[in-house]
Design a protein around this motif. Structure first.
Motif: not given
Length: 108
Positions: A7-10, A19-23, A36-38, A40-46
Motif C-alpha cells: 500500500x503506497x500513499x504520497x 511517501x508512506x508504504x505498508x507491506x 509515487x516518487x515520480x 511527488x518529484x513532479x511537484x518539485x518538493x524541497x
C-alpha cells in the motif's frame, strides 16, 4: 505474494513530499514506489521523506526503485530522507553499501 502486497500513499505539502508504504517491496510492487516518487518529484518538493515504518520486506527491485528516485531527486535538488527502516530492510541497505546515500531518520 500478490500485487496488492504494498500500500503506497504520497503527498506534497508546503514543499515537503512524503511517501508512506505498508507491506512488501519486491519485483511485483517496486513500480508502485517508482510511480509515487515520480508523482511527488513532479511537484518539485524541497525534501522527499520516504517512510518505511510499515515495510516488512524489500528486495533488490525495491532498492533499485529507491535508487532511481534518489537519482531523480538529486538531479532536481531535492533532499531524500528515509525513516522507519526496520532491521531486515536496513540490512539490505547495509549489505549493498547504499546506506550512506540517504539521510536516515528514526531507524528501528
Amino acid at each position: 505474494m500478490s500485487e496488492a502486497a504494498l500500500d503506497v500513499r504520497y503527498s506534497v505539502r508546503h514543499g515537503q513530499g512524503t511517501i508512506s508504504m505498508a507491506g512488501e517491496i519486491d519485483l511485483t510492487t517496486a513500480d508502485q514506489l517508482r510511480q509515487a516518487a515520480s508523482a511527488c518529484l513532479a511537484k518539485n518538493p524541497m525534501n522527499l521523506h520516504v517512510d518505511f515504518t510499515d515495510v516488512t520486506f524489500c528486495d533488490c527491485s525495491g532498492l533499485n526503485a529507491l535508487l532511481w528516485a534518489y537519482r531523480q531527486a538529486r538531479q532536481q535538488g531535492t533532499a531524500m530522507h528515509l525513516r522507519g527502516l526496520q532491521p531486515p530492510v536496513a540490512r539490505l541497505f547495509d549489505v549493498t553499501g547504499t546506506t550512506p546515500l540517504f539521510r536516515l531518520r528514526d531507524v528501528a
